[in-house]
Design a protein around this motif. Structure first.
Motif, PDB file in Angstrom:
ATOM      1  N   CYS A 523       0.811  -1.223   0.000  1.00 10.79           N
ATOM      2  CA  CYS A 523       0.000   0.000   0.000  1.00 10.79           C
ATOM      3  C   CYS A 523       0.845   1.275   0.000  1.00 10.79           C
ATOM      4  CB  CYS A 523      -0.945   0.013   1.198  1.00 10.79           C
ATOM      5  SG  CYS A 523      -2.357  -1.095   1.002  1.00 10.79           S
ATOM      6  N   GLY A 524       2.111   1.193   0.391  1.00 11.12           N
ATOM      7  CA  GLY A 524       3.034   2.318   0.237  1.00 11.12           C
ATOM      8  C   GLY A 524       2.956   3.398   1.282  1.00 11.12           C
ATOM      9  N   ASP A 525       2.231   3.184   2.378  1.00 11.67           N
ATOM     10  CA  ASP A 525       2.045   4.243   3.369  1.00 11.67           C
ATOM     11  C   ASP A 525       2.963   4.110   4.572  1.00 11.67           C
ATOM     12  OD1 ASP A 525       0.757   1.926   4.157  1.00 11.67           O
ATOM     13  OD2 ASP A 525      -0.895   2.969   5.153  1.00 11.67           O
ATOM     14  N   ARG A 526       3.988   3.288   4.462  1.00 10.02           N
ATOM     15  CA  ARG A 526       4.888   3.059   5.596  1.00 10.02           C
ATOM     16  C   ARG A 526       6.327   2.952   5.106  1.00 10.02           C
ATOM     17  NH1 ARG A 526       3.001  -2.053   8.185  1.00 10.02           N
ATOM     18  NH2 ARG A 526       4.307  -3.163   6.683  1.00 10.02           N
ATOM     19  N   LEU A 527       7.252   3.612   5.800  1.00 10.30           N
ATOM     20  CA  LEU A 527       8.665   3.470   5.480  1.00 10.30           C
ATOM     21  C   LEU A 527       9.166   2.103   5.961  1.00 10.30           C
ATOM     22  CD1 LEU A 527      10.140   6.946   6.487  1.00 10.30           C
ATOM     23  CD2 LEU A 527       9.755   6.090   4.167  1.00 10.30           C
ATOM     24  N   ASN A 528      10.125   1.564   5.237  1.00  8.27           N
ATOM     25  CA  ASN A 528      10.783   0.353   5.695  1.00  8.27           C
ATOM     26  C   ASN A 528      12.000   0.712   6.555  1.00  8.27           C
ATOM     27  OD1 ASN A 528      12.495   1.219   3.618  1.00  8.27           O
ATOM     28  ND2 ASN A 528      11.643  -0.252   2.158  1.00  8.27           N
ATOM     29  N   PHE A 529      12.751  -0.276   6.999  1.00 13.24           N
ATOM     30  CA  PHE A 529      13.909  -0.037   7.859  1.00 13.24           C
ATOM     31  C   PHE A 529      15.126  -0.761   7.287  1.00 13.24           C
ATOM     32  CE2 PHE A 529      11.531  -3.649   9.652  1.00 13.24           C
ATOM     33  CZ  PHE A 529      12.500  -4.641   9.623  1.00 13.24           C
ATOM     34  N   ILE A 530      16.313  -0.314   7.711  1.00 12.94           N
ATOM     35  CA  ILE A 530      17.542  -0.978   7.275  1.00 12.94           C
ATOM     36  C   ILE A 530      17.654  -2.319   7.987  1.00 12.94           C
ATOM     37  CG2 ILE A 530      20.057  -0.915   7.288  1.00 12.94           C
ATOM     38  CD1 ILE A 530      19.901   2.098   6.970  1.00 12.94           C
ATOM     39  N   TYR A 531      17.690  -3.367   7.197  1.00 11.63           N
ATOM     40  CA  TYR A 531      17.891  -4.717   7.746  1.00 11.63           C
ATOM     41  C   TYR A 531      19.384  -5.044   7.792  1.00 11.63           C
ATOM     42  CZ  TYR A 531      17.967  -9.835   7.913  1.00 11.63           C
ATOM     43  OH  TYR A 531      18.240 -11.137   8.234  1.00 11.63           O
ATOM     44  N   LYS A 532      20.061  -4.882   6.648  1.00 11.55           N
ATOM     45  CA  LYS A 532      21.504  -5.075   6.603  1.00 11.55           C
ATOM     46  C   LYS A 532      22.111  -4.049   5.657  1.00 11.55           C
ATOM     47  CE  LYS A 532      22.141  -9.978   7.769  1.00 11.55           C
ATOM     48  NZ  LYS A 532      22.774 -11.253   7.345  1.00 11.55           N
TER      49      LYS A 532
END
Length: 582
Positions: A523-532
């Motif tokens: 849906c594109g309404d949330r930032l992701n996070f750095i995994y590696k």
């Protein structure tokens, strides 16, 4: 509503030093350009294969970037060419227009055409000597390159599906067209440079404002940085409105749009060496009626024009202005420029994304077919001859077309009897049908990166198909091949393929190494996070497979991959997946 107020003497230029710092070099170039004109005319005919730094900054506003093929660099220097981008509001164009662009790719480009992540078209490999005829021919097909790049409104995105039984799609697409026209720069420089008859000196196409180079919206120095718009529905966020400077979410009642939630402050460009930079998803600011939408959008543009950072281009996007001011102060300034109070946004959230692929009913007795185009590249290569297939389809069937935000193409207004003919043409040219594409590939997207992009650090478009090949095989082993997740890859942190809100983002960090991001969603309404971080290309798939294996074992019922990663978080995910790997 705010034109008169915002165009009193000094508007758009008086406040350029509002941040209290020295202006960036680009601001001085725009100020001295006479509305995006000088010194391009002299350099256009100087006999060299490239432009100087001042013209390079201005040419972006005309829809072109100077590039060189980094695979061909030698001790003798660079061989320059140009990328020419066509703006196509909402991705709507005709078969005739697509054929004209394909012809240009063969005549003056590198024999390919690319559908962009903003529903436009891109030619690569155009030589300086062919630049004028390229832009002129694009205009002769009733398309344009103006404002496809530069410190202005970029191509206006919109949910592209041609659902005629649901009138809200036509209403959104009409707004996209009107907004694009309203916010197009009005300087006559574009017409003088590219559309002038060289034998008579007369303009072949009308433009500008009674021959005067004035910009009632932008002012003489335009915006501090690029500015992006998108229009979507809560159930169809294919235009990725949370990634835009301004997103307009259509609110519908009884099969009509009653207004829009206005989202502001999205943007994904990041400079890793500058901690002050960051990706951001847009925030809901207000609700506007359909008749207010363009005036409020214009007021937002003008606030960014007058108060955006013109000293440091790294933090010049509107997201930084909102971050520094806060949303309440920003809204108050928009209300001041608009001239009235604005309603609070409606409590409605996005809940769907329709990529438009496959054979679907339009709702008017006709059909459309969405064809997946991997990374948007239209080419003939070996047994895969998509370019030739599109030539035949557009020449013999001539359907209206839509370009999608996932770089694919929709053939519109088809009948049942068109279906076997369309499929036969595609199969005969070695083009897989969308139904034959895996979910991993269907929902993937890459920027061009190497060899043409000057900002690219790593590969992207050239390697993502091979990465997907590997991922498809591993997902099949895990019995996860039907999972739906977005996978977006870029060759640098600028984020042109929108990697920071995807389920999986792969961003070039240094030569041959990538940052893996997890935890966004379709849906594109949330930032992701750095995994590696700093993951070698050959380790990307093994690392992802460990996460997918953990996902299969620990997911909740009906939980998506992105939601699972978001719930777990980086620390728990790393601990669990390292354990799985060992």
């Amino acid at each position: 509503m705010s034109d008169e107020k915002s165009n009193k003497p000094g508007a758009g230029s008086k406040k350029l030093g509002a941040v209290g710092e020295k202006l960036s070099a680009v601001e001085h170039i725009k100020q001295a350009s006479n509305y995006l004109l000088e010194p391009i005319p002299q350099e256009l005919v100087d006999g060299t294969d490239h432009f100087g730094k001042e013209s390079l900054q201005l040419l972006k506003h005309h829809g072109t970037y100077q590039q060189d093929n980094r695979d061909d660099r030698s001790k003798e220097g660079k061989t320059y060419s140009f990328m020419v981008r066509t703006a196509v509001p909402g991705g709507i164009l005709s078969s005739e227009q697509l054929l004209a662009e394909i012809d240009l790719g063969d005549d003056v480009g590198n024999s390919t055409l690319r559908i962009t992540t903003r529903q436009g078209l891109q030619l690569h490999g155009v030589l300086k000597k062919d630049l004028k005829q390229t832009i002129r021919r694009i205009n002769e097909s009733k398309l344009t390159t103006i404002a496809a790049c530069g410190d202005v409104k970029r191509n206006v995105m919109c949910s592209p599906c041609p659902y005629k039984g649901d009138p809200v799609y036509d209403q959104m697409q009409d707004l996209a067209e009107r907004l694009a026209i309203h916010l197009t720069p009005r300087t006559t420089a574009y017409y003088e440079l590219w559309l002038t008859d060289e034998s008579t000196g007369e303009k072949r196409l009308a433009g500008g404002s009674n021959g005067q180079e004035i910009e009632p919206i932008y002012g003489p120095t335009y915006l501090p940085r690029k500015f992006k718009f998108g229009i979507a529905l809560p159930g169809d966020n294919s235009a990725d409105i949370y990634s835009q400077d301004v997103g307009l979410m259509a609110i519908c009642e009884h099969w009509r749009i009653v207004g829009y939630n206005v989202l502001v402050g999205g943007g994904f460009g990041v400079t890793p060496s500058a901690k002050k930079t960051f990706p951001a998803v847009a925030q809901a600011m207000c609700f506007v009626s359909p008749t207010q939408a363009i005036d409020v959008a214009t007021a937002i543009v003008k606030v960014q024009r007058d108060f955006g950072n013109r000293a440091d281009r790294k933090v010049a996007r509107m997201k930084y202005l909102i971050h520094n001011w806060g949303l309440d102060r920003f809204r108050q300034k928009v209300e001041e420029y608009y001239g009235a109070k604005l309603q609070d946004p409606r409590p409605i959230e996005v809940h769907g994304f329709n990529d438009g692929m496959g054979w679907q009913a339009q709702g008017d007795g006709q059909w459309f077919y969405g064809l997946n185009v991997e990374n948007g590249r239209i080419k003939d290569e070996g047994s895969f001859r998509l370019k030739s297939a599109l030539r035949e389809i557009c020449s013999t069937m001539a359907p209206p077309l839509r370009l999608t935000p996932h770089q694919s193409i929709i053939f519109c207004d088809l009948t049942e009897k068109d279906r076997p003919k369309l499929f036969e043409i595609l199969r005969r040219h070695g083009v897989p049908l969308s139904e034959e594409i895996s979910n991993a590939r269907r929902w993937s997207m890459a920027c061009p990166a190497l060899p043409t992009c000057g900002l690219a650090i790593t590969e992207s478009e050239r390697v993502l198909p091979g990465i997907i090949d590997q991922l498809e095989a591993e997902l099949a082993k895990l019995d996860l091949k039907d999972e739906v997740f977005t996978f977006r890859m870029t060759g640098c942190p600028n984020g042109c393929a929108r990697p920071y809100n995807s389920d999986i983002g792969l961003v070039g960090k240094t030569a041959g190494k990538y940052t893996i991001f997890l935890g966004g969603r379709v849906c594109g309404d949330r930032l992701n996070f750095i995994y590696k971080d700093l993951v070698p290309e050959e380790d990307v798939i093994p690392d992802l497979v460990n996460v997918f294996r953990h996902f299969k074992e620990a997911r909740e019922p009906d939980e998506s991959f992105g939601d699972f990663c978001h719930r777990q978080g980086a620390e728990k995910l790393l601990a669990a997946c390292d354990s799985v790997a060992n």
